[in-house]
Design an enzyme around this catalytic site. Structure first.
Site, PDB file in Angstrom:
ATOM      1  N   ASP A 296      25.076  55.011  64.048  1.00  0.00           N
ATOM      2  CA  ASP A 296      25.124  54.303  62.761  1.00  0.00           C
ATOM      3  C   ASP A 296      25.260  52.806  63.016  1.00  0.00           C
ATOM      4  O   ASP A 296      26.010  52.115  62.349  1.00  0.00           O
ATOM      5  CB  ASP A 296      26.274  54.821  61.895  1.00  0.00           C
ATOM      6  CG  ASP A 296      26.128  54.422  60.425  1.00  0.00           C
ATOM      7  OD1 ASP A 296      24.977  54.189  59.978  1.00  0.00           O
ATOM      8  OD2 ASP A 296      27.149  54.332  59.727  1.00  0.00           O
TER       9      ASP A 296
ATOM     10  N   LYS B  98      43.487  52.884  60.303  1.00  0.00           N
ATOM     11  CA  LYS B  98      42.636  53.759  59.501  1.00  0.00           C
ATOM     12  C   LYS B  98      43.409  55.056  59.308  1.00  0.00           C
ATOM     13  O   LYS B  98      43.714  55.749  60.285  1.00  0.00           O
ATOM     14  CB  LYS B  98      41.319  54.016  60.239  1.00  0.00           C
ATOM     15  CG  LYS B  98      40.354  54.927  59.518  1.00  0.00           C
ATOM     16  CD  LYS B  98      39.069  55.055  60.338  1.00  0.00           C
ATOM     17  CE  LYS B  98      38.047  55.937  59.687  1.00  0.00           C
ATOM     18  NZ  LYS B  98      36.803  56.011  60.490  1.00  0.00           N
TER      19      LYS B  98
END
Length: 164
Positions: A107, A13
């Site tokens: 989340d 990432k």
């Protein structure tokens, strides 16, 4: 990507630090990196390395090739009860591990649960996590998460706690 030492697939990432330009975003990135460094459980995403450069941060993790729980549910239509129980049990075991480390995902949803090579569910995407006692929270109030998956009280009060 590919790990140059082991030749195994990895995920990378890349975060452009030029886009991390406010207090909340900086705070969340620091929490995400710390959470990945703290965790060590088969049902939680494993960080291999975090490389910090002036313009980019690279978070290198294990590669999880078998898609998300959301994709799995969509493809299957329904999941046999025994398989659903086993998936749920492993998700809870992963969450219990991060909870013991005072990490709150904030989340958790089917899109953030990936499957590894053995189709074991793995909690991922710690971009909105909170770690109790790690950093003082930003001076401004903020609300994070995916609206369809958030606890109603967090939407109404705009604040999180260990109880929400």
């Amino acid at each position: 990507g590919t790990d140059s030492r082991t030749k195994q697939p990895i995920a990378v990432k890349a975060i452009d630090m030029n886009n991390i330009n406010n207090e909340v975003t900086q705070y969340l990135l620091k929490n995400e990196m710390k959470a990945l460094q703290l965790t060590n459980h088969p049902n939680v995403l494993r960080a291999i390395d975090i490389i910090q450069e002036p313009d980019f941060v690279y978070i290198v993790t294990e590669y999880l090739p078998n898609g998300t729980l959301a994709e799995f549910i969509q493809k299957m239509g329904s999941i046999p009860e025994g398989q659903a129980i086993e998936i749920f049990k492993q998700i809870v075991e992963g969450y219990d591990h991060i909870f013991d480390l005072n990490i709150y995902h904030r989340d958790l949803k089917p899109h953030n649960i990936l499957f590894d090579f053995n189709f074991r569910p793995v909690l991922s995407d710690f971009g909105y996590c909170e770690i109790t006692g790690f950093l003082p929270p930003p001076s401004i109030k903020y609300n994070v998460g995916s609206p369809g998956f958030m606890a109603p009280e967090s939407i109404v009060s705009n604040m999180y706690s260990e109880n929400s």
